[in-house]
Design a protein around this motif. Structure first.
Motif, mmCIF file in Angstrom:
data_model
loop_
_atom_site.group_PDB
_atom_site.id
_atom_site.type_symbol
_atom_site.label_atom_id
_atom_site.label_comp_id
_atom_site.label_asym_id
_atom_site.label_seq_id
_atom_site.Cartn_x
_atom_site.Cartn_y
_atom_site.Cartn_z
ATOM 1 N N SER A 163 21.856 28.638 41.805
ATOM 2 C CA SER A 163 22.060 27.703 42.915
ATOM 3 C C SER A 163 22.422 26.326 42.381
ATOM 4 C CB SER A 163 20.801 27.612 43.786
ATOM 5 O OG SER A 163 19.694 27.154 43.027
ATOM 6 N N PHE A 164 23.206 25.607 43.168
ATOM 7 C CA PHE A 164 23.598 24.258 42.761
ATOM 8 C C PHE A 164 23.990 23.431 43.979
ATOM 9 C CE2 PHE A 164 27.272 27.056 42.324
ATOM 10 C CZ PHE A 164 28.324 26.358 42.906
ATOM 11 N N LEU A 165 24.031 22.124 43.785
ATOM 12 C CA LEU A 165 24.482 21.194 44.812
ATOM 13 C C LEU A 165 25.885 20.716 44.481
ATOM 14 C CD1 LEU A 165 21.297 18.947 45.273
ATOM 15 C CD2 LEU A 165 21.874 21.100 46.428
ATOM 16 N N HIS B 82 26.284 29.531 31.114
ATOM 17 C CA HIS B 82 25.105 29.148 31.872
ATOM 18 C C HIS B 82 24.560 30.386 32.573
ATOM 19 C CE1 HIS B 82 22.412 26.209 33.769
ATOM 20 N NE2 HIS B 82 22.358 27.125 34.712
ATOM 21 N N PRO B 83 23.568 31.027 32.000
ATOM 22 C CA PRO B 83 23.051 32.267 32.584
ATOM 23 C C PRO B 83 22.381 32.038 33.927
ATOM 24 C CG PRO B 83 21.602 31.497 30.835
ATOM 25 C CD PRO B 83 22.825 30.618 30.799
ATOM 26 N N ALA B 84 22.351 33.076 34.734
ATOM 27 C CA ALA B 84 21.639 33.025 36.010
ATOM 28 C C ALA B 84 20.141 33.052 35.752
ATOM 29 C CB ALA B 84 22.054 34.215 36.878
ATOM 30 N N LYS B 85 19.363 32.822 36.811
ATOM 31 C CA LYS B 85 17.905 32.892 36.698
ATOM 32 C C LYS B 85 17.469 34.333 36.399
ATOM 33 C CE LYS B 85 17.009 29.161 40.051
ATOM 34 N NZ LYS B 85 18.382 28.975 40.590
ATOM 35 N N LEU C 182 35.669 15.017 37.837
ATOM 36 C CA LEU C 182 34.751 16.055 38.258
ATOM 37 C C LEU C 182 33.579 16.079 37.301
ATOM 38 C CD1 LEU C 182 37.422 18.847 38.643
ATOM 39 C CD2 LEU C 182 36.623 17.301 40.410
ATOM 40 N N CYS C 183 32.420 16.452 37.795
ATOM 41 C CA CYS C 183 31.252 16.470 36.925
ATOM 42 C C CYS C 183 30.423 17.709 37.157
ATOM 43 C CB CYS C 183 30.350 15.262 37.181
ATOM 44 S SG CYS C 183 31.126 13.707 36.827
ATOM 45 N N LEU C 184 29.688 18.068 36.130
ATOM 46 C CA LEU C 184 28.751 19.169 36.239
ATOM 47 C C LEU C 184 27.438 18.755 35.612
ATOM 48 C CD1 LEU C 184 28.240 22.208 36.887
ATOM 49 C CD2 LEU C 184 28.794 22.627 34.501
ATOM 50 N N LEU C 185 26.332 19.050 36.298
ATOM 51 C CA LEU C 185 25.017 18.784 35.757
ATOM 52 C C LEU C 185 24.422 20.104 35.328
ATOM 53 C CD1 LEU C 185 25.594 16.770 38.222
ATOM 54 C CD2 LEU C 185 23.203 16.246 38.049
ATOM 55 N N PHE C 186 24.129 20.237 34.051
ATOM 56 C CA PHE C 186 23.582 21.481 33.546
ATOM 57 C C PHE C 186 22.068 21.436 33.513
ATOM 58 C CE2 PHE C 186 27.777 21.517 31.550
ATOM 59 C CZ PHE C 186 28.192 22.788 31.905
ATOM 60 N N ALA C 187 21.442 22.595 33.674
ATOM 61 C CA ALA C 187 20.004 22.722 33.492
ATOM 62 C C ALA C 187 19.675 22.985 32.037
ATOM 63 C CB ALA C 187 19.458 23.853 34.344
ATOM 64 N N ILE C 188 20.720 23.167 31.203
ATOM 65 C CA ILE C 188 20.510 23.370 29.787
ATOM 66 C C ILE C 188 21.041 22.155 29.044
ATOM 67 C CG2 ILE C 188 20.623 25.877 29.902
ATOM 68 C CD1 ILE C 188 23.531 25.752 29.104
ATOM 69 N N SER D 273 29.180 32.794 33.535
ATOM 70 C CA SER D 273 28.056 33.709 33.372
ATOM 71 C C SER D 273 28.485 35.038 33.970
ATOM 72 C CB SER D 273 26.809 33.190 34.084
ATOM 73 O OG SER D 273 26.973 33.218 35.489
ATOM 74 N N GLU D 274 27.649 36.038 33.858
ATOM 75 C CA GLU D 274 27.967 37.325 34.464
ATOM 76 C C GLU D 274 28.066 37.208 35.971
ATOM 77 O OE1 GLU D 274 26.008 41.816 34.844
ATOM 78 O OE2 GLU D 274 25.213 40.361 33.414
ATOM 79 N N LEU D 275 27.320 36.257 36.550
ATOM 80 C CA LEU D 275 27.294 36.106 37.999
ATOM 81 C C LEU D 275 28.485 35.332 38.524
ATOM 82 C CD1 LEU D 275 25.712 36.537 40.642
ATOM 83 C CD2 LEU D 275 24.565 34.349 40.188
ATOM 84 N N VAL D 276 28.852 34.233 37.870
ATOM 85 C CA VAL D 276 29.893 33.364 38.408
ATOM 86 C C VAL D 276 30.677 32.699 37.281
ATOM 87 C CG1 VAL D 276 28.290 31.411 38.585
ATOM 88 C CG2 VAL D 276 30.358 31.439 39.996
ATOM 89 N N ASP D 277 31.973 32.548 37.508
ATOM 90 C CA ASP D 277 32.820 31.695 36.687
ATOM 91 C C ASP D 277 33.243 30.513 37.545
ATOM 92 O OD1 ASP D 277 32.699 33.114 34.377
ATOM 93 O OD2 ASP D 277 34.673 34.044 34.561
ATOM 94 N N ILE D 278 32.991 29.295 37.048
ATOM 95 C CA ILE D 278 33.378 28.079 37.762
ATOM 96 C C ILE D 278 34.410 27.353 36.915
ATOM 97 C CG2 ILE D 278 32.612 25.961 38.872
ATOM 98 C CD1 ILE D 278 29.786 27.096 38.942
ATOM 99 N N LEU D 279 35.633 27.244 37.425
ATOM 100 C CA LEU D 279 36.706 26.563 36.720
ATOM 101 C C LEU D 279 36.887 25.163 37.294
ATOM 102 C CD1 LEU D 279 37.331 29.679 36.275
ATOM 103 C CD2 LEU D 279 39.710 28.973 35.976
ATOM 104 N N PHE D 280 36.718 24.172 36.438
ATOM 105 C CA PHE D 280 36.935 22.790 36.828
ATOM 106 C C PHE D 280 38.357 22.408 36.428
ATOM 107 C CE2 PHE D 280 32.462 23.294 36.744
ATOM 108 C CZ PHE D 280 31.923 22.341 37.595
ATOM 109 N N VAL D 281 39.177 22.040 37.416
ATOM 110 C CA VAL D 281 40.603 21.811 37.188
ATOM 111 C C VAL D 281 40.949 20.341 37.407
ATOM 112 C CG1 VAL D 281 42.936 22.437 37.918
ATOM 113 C CG2 VAL D 281 41.138 24.174 37.884
ATOM 114 N N ASP D 282 41.635 19.777 36.451
ATOM 115 C CA ASP D 282 42.096 18.393 36.506
ATOM 116 C C ASP D 282 43.276 18.313 37.466
ATOM 117 O OD1 ASP D 282 42.871 15.807 35.967
ATOM 118 O OD2 ASP D 282 43.565 16.215 33.927
#
Length: 322
Positions: free
Chosen positions: A44-46, A35-38, A11-17, A143-152
């Motif tokens: 938003s992400f793909l 990763h803070p929201a705008k 799995l991969c994640l592309l950060f804007a930071i 972030s305050e808006l979303v938690d994204i858990l990447f699971v193996d």
């Protein structure tokens, strides 16, 4: 020379930071990245998966449309749901498949984010080749808006330990398998329980619900799904099946979203399903976008030409299909 995972379902994640670390992940503990929201409170992400074929099987065309949509939506990052390099992952840090399937394909300005690896291709040397590459097995973007858990999810699948079908798997840091899975599930459960984010998303390579070629992953249905249902997860996103699909959970608000059509697709390879829970299925190449605010989420699926195939919107306490 060290051999990396020959069979990749990462799995991969592309950060804007910019993140300057690449970790060798040897336990089930979850690393966290903020990763803070705008400024307007949105994010938003793909999402794309099963892509690495040196541009073939429409990978380049999908990448081009991802760049266009990514710019339009002002994306914060891109999530990859795994199977990054076909047919057998990377053979070493110097494998040209890394650049030929990744660096030279995802060239659009909007896609110049940091890529992170959540399951294989763990070498920090890859980051020297392309600075977008962040290497981990399981981790959290919060972030305050979303938690994204990447699971193996690969160690859950028992067949990979008994029937490798000519593939070689890299199980460094996994054994003993049962202990690794137990620790990972414990970390996932505690992280979800502690989360105060508006949205909760879990990403894995393998499907929990799918009518595609591979179908449901019984080990995840038994072990992971009850945790997601009990902790108000909004979306489970995956690849593995080379298609695009949206399936609702009959027993909870979870939406199962498959985006595994980044290159080679499996035309006509699907199973009959309950039409009440299957909201959308497409057996061609494409990708998915996710737009989040504090009260609203919008999911869209696109084909290889960038045409919108399916849109689904939801609000807190209100779910509506479009």
């Amino acid at each position: 020379m060290a051999v990396l995972a020959k069979r990749s379902m990462a799995l991969c994640l592309l950060f804007a930071i910019a993140l300057d670390l690449c970790f060798f992940y040897t336990s089930a503990e979850l690393e966290r990245f903020d990763h803070p929201a705008k400024s307007d409170g949105s994010l938003s992400f793909l999402v794309v998966g099963d892509w690495g074929r040196r541009g073939a099987f429409n990978q380049s065309q999908v990448a081009s449309q991802m760049g266009r949509i990514g710019e339009k939506l002002d994306i914060d990052f891109v999530v990859s749901t795994g199977d990054n390099f076909y047919d057998n992952g990377l053979t070493s840090e110097q494998d040209t498949n890394f650049e030929e399937s990744f660096t030279k394909i995802y060239t659009a300005k909007s896609l110049q984010k940091q890529w992170g690896n959540a399951e294989a291709q763990l070498s920090p040397l890859l980051r020297k080749i392309d600075s977008r590459w962040l290497c981990l097995r399981s981790f959290i973007v919060n972030s305050e808006l979303v938690d994204i858990l990447f699971v193996d999810t690969t160690p859950f699948v028992k067949a990979y330990f008994t029937k490798t079908e000519g593939h070689t798997y890299d199980w460094r840091g996994i054994h003993p398998r049962k202990e690794y899975i137990a620790n990972l599930l414990k970390d996932v459960e505690s992280s979800l329980k502690e989360s105060t984010a508006k949205w909760k998303i879990v990403v894995g390579h393998h499907a929990i619900r799918s009518i595609g070629h591979h179908g449901n992953t019984k080990e995840l249905t038994k072990q992971l799904l009850p945790i997601l249902q009990a902790n108000n997860v909004n979306f489970y996103m995956n690849g593995h099946d080379h298609c695009l699909e949206h399936i609702s959970d009959a027993d909870s608000p979870i939406q199962f979203l498959t985006s595994g059509a980044g290159s080679k697709a499996w035309k006509g390879d699907f199973k009959d399903a309950n039409s009440e829970v299957v909201k959308f299925f497409y057996d061609g190449q494409g990708f998915m976008s996710v737009q989040l605010t504090k009260i609203d989420a919008k999911i869209a699926f696109y084909d290889v030409s960038g045409k919108i195939l399916h849109i689904w919107r939801t609000m807190k306490q209100l779910h509506q299909s479009v």
